[in-house]
Design an enzyme around this catalytic site. Structure first.
Site, short mmCIF file in Angstrom:
data_model
loop_
_atom_site.label_atom_id
_atom_site.label_comp_id
_atom_site.label_asym_id
_atom_site.label_seq_id
_atom_site.Cartn_x
_atom_site.Cartn_y
_atom_site.Cartn_z
N GLY A 31 0.80 -1.22 0.00
CA GLY A 31 0.00 0.00 0.00
C GLY A 31 0.84 1.26 0.00
N HIS A 37 4.48 1.51 -8.04
CA HIS A 37 3.46 0.45 -7.95
C HIS A 37 2.55 0.48 -9.19
CE1 HIS A 37 4.11 1.35 -3.51
NE2 HIS A 37 4.38 0.07 -3.55
N GLN A 61 7.50 -9.33 8.12
CA GLN A 61 8.76 -8.93 7.48
C GLN A 61 9.38 -7.70 8.15
OE1 GLN A 61 6.55 -8.40 3.69
NE2 GLN A 61 7.88 -6.64 3.35
N LYS A 150 13.27 -2.46 -8.20
CA LYS A 150 13.67 -1.60 -7.08
C LYS A 150 14.18 -2.45 -5.90
CE LYS A 150 13.28 1.64 -3.82
NZ LYS A 150 12.62 0.98 -2.76
N ARG A 188 8.50 4.98 1.52
CA ARG A 188 9.24 5.57 2.64
C ARG A 188 9.83 6.94 2.31
NH1 ARG A 188 10.53 -0.22 3.69
NH2 ARG A 188 9.85 -0.71 5.81
#
Ligand code: AMP
Length: 286
Positions: A31, A37, A61, A150, A188
């Site tokens: 998300g 994405h 994770q 990535k 991030r």
């Protein structure tokens, strides 16, 4: 677009599509979707009759000291991004739906490929990734599954896992989507200040320089690393990388001397987030 919350209703939709002789594309995400994405989604929509995006921040994770609870979320915007990309179904499961018996006693690990780089920095990370992707492959069934370059180590490991465990899944790697200054898009990046965002272009700059050196015939990995570190040292807002690895593009084995099909992979902290990036290069030395 249909939004589902349970594994059963999602499986029923996919089974119906396959029963009609149509193909399924799967795009696993955590998300907070961005154009990186969306590029995976657009590829899947182009290749398949139905595209399923999964939107699940997988707790297994994240290590105890990592940013699980602070991981950015925005379901309304995610819905818009998926709709714009032509996605048919977005699965947003709860943690209880994904892990009804907590903690899960079953873990998938991929040897070797999960040991170095991110695996060395985050020892439990790839077991969490491999396990949740196994679950998503079991939910997705026969399909094509799209992952970004990535996260190059993750992509290599999932490719290998799909073969090792005979999943009826064709794993497809997609190129890295970047900001205008070359910074690889990432959920991030929202943690970066404007100055840090500018400074973070040094990751891309150092990788382009590495690829140039390798393609010009440099075979000493330390010479490539040193040239990259010099660029980092000139950029005080970005820390020296946790690692710069110069590896075979398929096996991820360190190359010394550098030759063949090469991937240069690094991770560096800039303010709060750690940033990952990588580049491919072909050495003139076979
Ligand atoms: P995440 O939500 O970070 O787990 O990422 C979900 C998928 O999107 C993974 O396969 C990532 O490699 C991919 N992805 C993330 N950022 C990018 C990007 N900038 N370009 C291409 N793919 C990306």
């Amino acid at each position: 677009m249909k939004i589902t919350h349970t594994i059963n209703e999602t499986r029923a939709l996919l089974d119906a599509v396959r029963a009609a002789g149509q193909s399924v594309g799967l795009v696993p995400t955590m998300g907070f979707l961005h154009d990186g994405h969306a590029s995976l989604m657009r590829q899947s929509v182009a290749d398949n009759d139905l595209t399923l995006v999964t939107n699940f921040v997988n707790p297994t994770q994240f290590a105890a000291d990592e940013d699980l609870s602070a991981y950015p979320r925005d379901l309304a915007r995610d819905t818009e991004v998926c709709e714009q990309a032509g996605v048919d179904v977005m699965l947003v499961p709860s943690v209880e739906e994904m892990y009804p018996l907590w903690p899960s006693l079953t873990t998938v690990t991929v040897d070797q490929l999960s040991l170095g780089m991110e695996g060395a920095e985050r020892p439990t990370h790839f077991a969490g990734v491999a396990t949740v992707v196994t679950k998503l492959f079991n939910i997705g069934g026969r399909c094509r599954a799209y992952f970004g370059e990535k996260d190059y180590q993750q992509l290599a490991l999932i490719r290998r896992m799909a073969v090792d465990l005979s999943f009826p899944v064709e794993v497809i790697g997609c190129p890295i989507v970047r900001e205008d200054n070359g910074l690889a898009m990432s959920s991030r990046n929202v943690y970066l200040s404007a100055e840090e965002r500018d400074a973070a272009s040094v990751l891309r700059g150092s990788l382009l320089h590495a690829a140039e050196l390798i393609e010009a015939g440099e075979q000493d990995p330390d010479a490539v690393r040193t040239a990259m570190l010099n660029l980092f040292d000139a950029e005080p807002l970005v820390e020296r990388p946790d690692y710069i690895q110069i590896v075979n593009a398929d096996s991820l084995e360190d190359l010394d001397p550098v030759r063949g099909s090469v991937r240069v992979i690094l991770a560096a902290r800039c303010g709060k987030p750690r940033l990952l990036d990588n580049i491919g290069a072909r050495s003139p030395h076979g």
